[in-house]
Design a protein around this motif. Structure first.
Motif, PDB file in Angstrom:
ATOM      1  N   MET A 282       0.836  -1.203   0.000  1.00 25.94           N
ATOM      2  CA  MET A 282       0.000   0.000   0.000  1.00 25.94           C
ATOM      3  C   MET A 282       0.871   1.252   0.000  1.00 25.94           C
ATOM      4  O   MET A 282       0.602   2.201  -0.746  1.00 25.94           O
ATOM      5  N   ALA A 283       1.915   1.255   0.818  1.00 27.30           N
ATOM      6  CA  ALA A 283       2.809   2.420   0.887  1.00 27.30           C
ATOM      7  C   ALA A 283       3.514   2.627  -0.450  1.00 27.30           C
ATOM      8  O   ALA A 283       3.628   3.764  -0.928  1.00 27.30           O
ATOM      9  N   GLU A 284       3.975   1.535  -1.069  1.00 27.84           N
ATOM     10  CA  GLU A 284       4.634   1.643  -2.381  1.00 27.84           C
ATOM     11  C   GLU A 284       3.667   2.149  -3.440  1.00 27.84           C
ATOM     12  O   GLU A 284       4.041   2.972  -4.279  1.00 27.84           O
TER      13      GLU A 284
ATOM     14  N   TYR B 272      -8.070   0.056  11.608  1.00 29.51           N
ATOM     15  CA  TYR B 272      -8.045   1.503  11.439  1.00 29.51           C
ATOM     16  C   TYR B 272      -6.838   2.177  12.069  1.00 29.51           C
ATOM     17  O   TYR B 272      -6.744   3.390  12.058  1.00 29.51           O
ATOM     18  N   TYR B 273      -5.903   1.400  12.580  1.00 35.98           N
ATOM     19  CA  TYR B 273      -4.717   1.964  13.201  1.00 35.98           C
ATOM     20  C   TYR B 273      -3.643   2.157  12.141  1.00 35.98           C
ATOM     21  O   TYR B 273      -3.483   1.322  11.256  1.00 35.98           O
ATOM     22  N   THR B 274      -2.894   3.238  12.209  1.00 36.42           N
ATOM     23  CA  THR B 274      -1.959   3.565  11.132  1.00 36.42           C
ATOM     24  C   THR B 274      -0.567   2.971  11.299  1.00 36.42           C
ATOM     25  O   THR B 274       0.175   2.892  10.338  1.00 36.42           O
ATOM     26  N   ALA B 275      -0.195   2.540  12.501  1.00 34.81           N
ATOM     27  CA  ALA B 275       1.176   2.045  12.722  1.00 34.81           C
ATOM     28  C   ALA B 275       1.203   0.540  12.973  1.00 34.81           C
ATOM     29  O   ALA B 275       2.024   0.034  13.725  1.00 34.81           O
TER      30      ALA B 275
ATOM     31  N   GLU C  94       4.604  -1.248  11.909  1.00 36.25           N
ATOM     32  CA  GLU C  94       5.701  -0.842  12.787  1.00 36.25           C
ATOM     33  C   GLU C  94       5.600  -1.547  14.140  1.00 36.25           C
ATOM     34  O   GLU C  94       6.576  -2.082  14.656  1.00 36.25           O
ATOM     35  N   GLN C  95       4.391  -1.566  14.696  1.00 34.57           N
ATOM     36  CA  GLN C  95       4.211  -2.191  16.002  1.00 34.57           C
ATOM     37  C   GLN C  95       4.310  -3.706  15.931  1.00 34.57           C
ATOM     38  O   GLN C  95       4.873  -4.331  16.829  1.00 34.57           O
ATOM     39  N   LEU C  96       3.763  -4.312  14.874  1.00 37.74           N
ATOM     40  CA  LEU C  96       3.889  -5.763  14.723  1.00 37.74           C
ATOM     41  C   LEU C  96       5.352  -6.174  14.584  1.00 37.74           C
ATOM     42  O   LEU C  96       5.794  -7.142  15.204  1.00 37.74           O
TER      43      LEU C  96
END
Length: 145
Positions: free
Chosen positions: A35-37, A128-131, A134-136
Motif C-alpha cells: 500500500m505504501a509503495e 483503522y490503526y496507522t502504525a 511498525e508495532q507488529l
C-alpha cells in the motif's frame, strides 16, 4: 479453535498462538508495504483501495482469539521500547531497552485488558490503526517470533 480462557497457563497458549500466527502477521505487514509503495508510486486510488480491501479481508477473517493475539503483539511492540522524539524533526528514535520478561509474561502483561473486547472492537482497533506494521515488527522482534 477452542475459546481462549486466560488463566495461569493460558498465557502459554497465547504465546503459542502468536508463534502460529507469524505468517498472518507478516502478510498484514506485506500488504501495508505494498500500500505504501502504491501510494508513493501514484498507482491510483483503485490499486490502493484494492490493497486496503485485501488487508481488511485478511484481518476480518481472523477469529477473535487470533485478533486478541495480534493486538497483544502490537501492544508489546508499541510499549516495550523507549522512544525519543525531537522537536526540530519528524523522525523518532527507538531506544532498545532491556527486555526482562519472557514471551508468555509479555503476552500476559499486554493482553490484560484486551480479553474483554469483542471481535469487532479488536478488528476495528487493528484495521483503522496507522502504525500496525511498525508495532507488529517491533512486537515480533521483542517476542522472538
Amino acid at each position: 479453535m477452542a475459546k481462549l480462557y486466560i488463566n495461569k497457563g493460558g498465557y502459554l497458549l497465547l504465546y503459542s498462538l502468536a508463534i502460529s500466527l507469524t505468517g498472518r502477521m507478516r502478510a498484514i505487514m506485506e500488504i501495508e508495504s505494498e500500500m505504501a509503495e502504491a501510494k508513493l508510486s501514484h498507482l491510483g486510488e483503485e490499486v490502493v483501495r484494492a490493497l486496503e480491501q485485501k488487508r481488511s479481508d485478511l484481518i476480518n477473517s481472523c477469529t477473535r482469539d487470533e485478533l486478541l493475539v495480534i493486538k497483544t503483539v502490537m501492544n508489546v511492540g508499541r510499549s516495550e521500547r523507549g522512544y525519543r522524539y525531537y522537536f526540530d524533526r519528524d523522525d523518532v528514535e527507538i531506544i532498545h531497552l532491556p527486555i526482562e520478561l519472557s514471551g508468555p509474561e509479555l503476552m500476559q502483561k499486554y493482553s490484560y485488558y484486551l480479553v474483554h473486547k469483542t471481535k469487532q472492537e479488536l478488528s476495528g482497533g487493528i484495521e483503522y490503526y496507522t502504525a500496525v506494521s511498525e508495532q507488529l515488527k517491533e512486537g515480533m522482534e521483542i517476542l522472538k517470533l
